[in-house]
Design a protein around this motif. Structure first.
Motif, PDB file in Angstrom:
ATOM      1  N   ILE A 281       4.457  -3.697   0.752  1.00 53.91           N
ATOM      2  CA  ILE A 281       5.033  -4.046  -0.549  1.00 53.91           C
ATOM      3  C   ILE A 281       4.443  -5.372  -1.032  1.00 53.91           C
ATOM      4  O   ILE A 281       3.952  -5.477  -2.138  1.00 53.91           O
ATOM      5  N   ASP A 282       4.486  -6.383  -0.171  1.00 53.25           N
ATOM      6  CA  ASP A 282       3.896  -7.661  -0.524  1.00 53.25           C
ATOM      7  C   ASP A 282       2.372  -7.568  -0.445  1.00 53.25           C
ATOM      8  O   ASP A 282       1.825  -7.019   0.508  1.00 53.25           O
ATOM      9  N   THR A 283       1.703  -8.075  -1.454  1.00 55.31           N
ATOM     10  CA  THR A 283       0.240  -7.981  -1.500  1.00 55.31           C
ATOM     11  C   THR A 283      -0.432  -9.359  -1.526  1.00 55.31           C
ATOM     12  O   THR A 283      -1.590  -9.470  -1.908  1.00 55.31           O
ATOM     13  N   SER A 284       0.291 -10.393  -1.124  1.00 57.90           N
ATOM     14  CA  SER A 284      -0.296 -11.731  -1.165  1.00 57.90           C
ATOM     15  C   SER A 284      -1.232 -12.000   0.011  1.00 57.90           C
ATOM     16  O   SER A 284      -2.119 -12.848  -0.086  1.00 57.90           O
ATOM     17  N   LEU A 285      -1.073 -11.287   1.118  1.00 61.81           N
ATOM     18  CA  LEU A 285      -1.945 -11.465   2.287  1.00 61.81           C
ATOM     19  C   LEU A 285      -3.070 -10.440   2.299  1.00 61.81           C
ATOM     20  O   LEU A 285      -4.191 -10.740   2.683  1.00 61.81           O
ATOM     21  N   PHE A 286      -2.760  -9.218   1.912  1.00 63.01           N
ATOM     22  CA  PHE A 286      -3.802  -8.203   1.765  1.00 63.01           C
ATOM     23  C   PHE A 286      -3.368  -7.197   0.723  1.00 63.01           C
ATOM     24  O   PHE A 286      -2.179  -7.017   0.436  1.00 63.01           O
ATOM     25  N   THR A 287      -4.337  -6.536   0.135  1.00 60.97           N
ATOM     26  CA  THR A 287      -4.050  -5.520  -0.864  1.00 60.97           C
ATOM     27  C   THR A 287      -5.074  -4.407  -0.754  1.00 60.97           C
ATOM     28  O   THR A 287      -6.160  -4.596  -0.186  1.00 60.97           O
ATOM     29  N   SER A 288      -4.741  -3.228  -1.267  1.00 62.85           N
ATOM     30  CA  SER A 288      -5.659  -2.095  -1.258  1.00 62.85           C
ATOM     31  C   SER A 288      -5.656  -1.431  -2.620  1.00 62.85           C
ATOM     32  O   SER A 288      -4.658  -1.438  -3.336  1.00 62.85           O
ATOM     33  N   PHE A 289      -6.807  -0.859  -2.971  1.00 60.66           N
ATOM     34  CA  PHE A 289      -6.894  -0.102  -4.217  1.00 60.66           C
ATOM     35  C   PHE A 289      -8.047   0.885  -4.092  1.00 60.66           C
ATOM     36  O   PHE A 289      -8.908   0.757  -3.216  1.00 60.66           O
ATOM     37  N   PHE A 290      -8.048   1.877  -4.968  1.00 60.05           N
ATOM     38  CA  PHE A 290      -9.045   2.935  -4.929  1.00 60.05           C
ATOM     39  C   PHE A 290      -9.859   2.932  -6.215  1.00 60.05           C
ATOM     40  O   PHE A 290      -9.396   2.498  -7.261  1.00 60.05           O
ATOM     41  N   ASP A 291     -11.093   3.464  -6.123  1.00 59.74           N
ATOM     42  CA  ASP A 291     -11.913   3.628  -7.321  1.00 59.74           C
ATOM     43  C   ASP A 291     -11.260   4.594  -8.290  1.00 59.74           C
ATOM     44  O   ASP A 291     -11.281   4.397  -9.501  1.00 59.74           O
ATOM     45  N   SER A 292     -10.668   5.658  -7.740  1.00 55.04           N
ATOM     46  CA  SER A 292      -9.989   6.641  -8.577  1.00 55.04           C
ATOM     47  C   SER A 292      -8.524   6.260  -8.724  1.00 55.04           C
ATOM     48  O   SER A 292      -7.989   5.449  -7.979  1.00 55.04           O
ATOM     49  N   SER A 293      -7.860   6.840  -9.691  1.00 52.91           N
ATOM     50  CA  SER A 293      -6.459   6.487  -9.954  1.00 52.91           C
ATOM     51  C   SER A 293      -5.508   7.108  -8.950  1.00 52.91           C
ATOM     52  O   SER A 293      -4.381   6.661  -8.806  1.00 52.91           O
ATOM     53  N   LEU A 294      -5.954   8.169  -8.278  1.00 49.86           N
ATOM     54  CA  LEU A 294      -5.117   8.841  -7.300  1.00 49.86           C
ATOM     55  C   LEU A 294      -5.800   8.750  -5.945  1.00 49.86           C
ATOM     56  O   LEU A 294      -7.031   8.711  -5.860  1.00 49.86           O
ATOM     57  N   PRO A 295      -5.046   8.734  -4.833  1.00 47.23           N
ATOM     58  CA  PRO A 295      -3.596   8.792  -4.745  1.00 47.23           C
ATOM     59  C   PRO A 295      -2.951   7.441  -5.030  1.00 47.23           C
ATOM     60  O   PRO A 295      -3.629   6.506  -5.449  1.00 47.23           O
ATOM     61  N   THR A 296      -1.645   7.369  -4.772  1.00 50.59           N
ATOM     62  CA  THR A 296      -0.898   6.151  -5.037  1.00 50.59           C
ATOM     63  C   THR A 296      -1.559   4.965  -4.342  1.00 50.59           C
ATOM     64  O   THR A 296      -1.766   4.990  -3.135  1.00 50.59           O
ATOM     65  N   PRO A 297      -1.875   3.912  -5.067  1.00 50.62           N
ATOM     66  CA  PRO A 297      -2.580   2.775  -4.459  1.00 50.62           C
ATOM     67  C   PRO A 297      -1.798   2.088  -3.345  1.00 50.62           C
ATOM     68  O   PRO A 297      -2.380   1.357  -2.561  1.00 50.62           O
TER      69      PRO A 297
END
Length: 369
Positions: free
Chosen positions: A126-142
């Motif tokens: 939930i907290d993204t201040s230490l690490f975060t993830s995201f995808f090139d595509s909009s799916l699946p849920t980031p």
């Protein structure tokens, strides 16, 4: 001359999302991780721990960034192969990668998948201040990430790893991220923080629930404590907060017969103490925070019997050597069986970001580091 040792600069538990499987195809996942260690080699721990089919990773790129400047990119391999196949029910380390990593840099890992794959072994935060993830595509849920569950750096042996162990209060990341942010400023190059929280996890019992999320709750904390904290990385300090779900779940999806007495929970924590002592590891035990008003499976879970158990366990915890009174920090001053409104995410059990910051600011680490 300082010895070099593999230390986890970041780690997060992979969860068995049997009823929330995610499908990935022709996408690249990016992980951004704040790093506080220096070294010249990197390796990753890859996980398909609960999978029923192989996880096929086409490429993993590794680089670092600092002040928006991105440094050169290299490819992570396994047995010198670029495409990495992680068999079902398996975790393993990649090949070592020669790469100079500096304190304060952000690690950037990009994992590419081409063929369609439906996966149940996933991480979340939930907290993204230490690490975060995201995808090139909009799916699946980031919110979900896959494959990578630990990043190791070959570094000087004087650095210490703090592992946070517990349930969703730990898994959320509010406590561990706030404390990491504080310690990374105070002890550059000397501390790393790992999160071994699993939402829904109980100390004494493996998941036994009618909840549709049951598989995510994992095996009993006692049964995973050794494996999750010591098998894949060394742990020097354990921040332990677990026992709330042992009181919350029975009668609310789990059998009421699994409701522990205060002595049951105390005996469980004593077993944790024994393991930590055998590993020559400092164990910091947190008191159990209040949760009156919380509903589970549509039921209000709090009653005076459960509250008495919580209070008795907390009284015992406060008699131990290394303790943080989380209960006192986050409880309402006027209604101590409730979370303080300013620390409550809204469901009357889980913390918000302010609560994590409050806990972090209350701790004097000078006696422990």
């Amino acid at each position: 001359m300082s010895q070099l040792k593999w230390k986890a600069t970041w780690a997060s538990e992979m969860i068995h999302y049997e009823n929330q499987q995610q499908t990935f195809e022709n996408t690249t996942q990016h992980l951004l991780i704040k790093n506080n260690l220096a070294g010249n080699k990197v390796r990753l721990l890859l996980s398909n721990k609960f999978g029923t089919a192989p996880l096929v990773i086409d490429k993993i790129y590794f680089s670092t960034t600092e002040n928006s400047k991105r440094y050169f990119t290299k490819i992570i391999t396994k047995n010198q192969e670029v495409q990495i196949i992680v068999p079902p029910q398996t975790e393993f380390f990649t090949d070592e990668l020669d790469y100079e990593v500096a304190v304060g840099e952000t690690l950037l890992l990009s994992l590419s998948i081409k063929e369609q794959q439906t996966l149940n072994t996933l991480g979340t935060t939930i907290d993204t201040s230490l690490f975060t993830s995201f995808f090139d595509s909009s799916l699946p849920t980031p919110a979900f990430f896959l494959g990578i569950c630990q990043v190791d750096i070959l570094t000087e042996n004087h650095s210490k790893t703090i592992s946070f162990f517990g349930d969703s209060l730990t898994h959320q990341g509010f406590m561990s991220s706030a404390i990491a942010t504080q310690l990374y400023k105070q002890y550059p190059g000397k501390i790393s923080v790992c999160n071994a929280g699993i939402s829904g996890n109980r100390l004494l019992h493996t998941t036994n629930s009618t909840s549709r999320y049951a598989t995510t709750f994992g095996v009993a904390g006692l049964d995973r404590f050794q494996d999750d904290l010591f098998n894949d990385h060394s742990t020097d300090i354990i921040f332990f907060l677990e026992g709330t779900n042992d009181l919350v779940h029975p009668g609310n999806g789990s059998p009421l017969t699994e409701l522990p007495t205060s002595q049951d929970l105390i005996d469980g924590i004593k077993k944790v103490q024994i393991i930590a002592e055998k590993q020559d590891c400092l164990l910091i035990i947190c008191t159990l925070p209040p949760f009156k008003g919380y509903t589970n499976e549509g039921n209000l879970v709090w009653n005076s019997k459960i509250e008495t158990t919580r209070q008795e366990v907390n009284q015992w915890i406060l008699q131990q050597e290394n303790v943080i009174d989380v209960d006192k920090l986050v409880a309402s001053h006027t209604q101590p069986t409730h979370l303080a409104q300013k620390a409550d995410c809204g469901d009357h059990l889980h913390f918000n970001q302010y609560a994590g910051q409050l806990i972090a600011e209350s701790i004097d680490w000078s006696n422990w580091i």
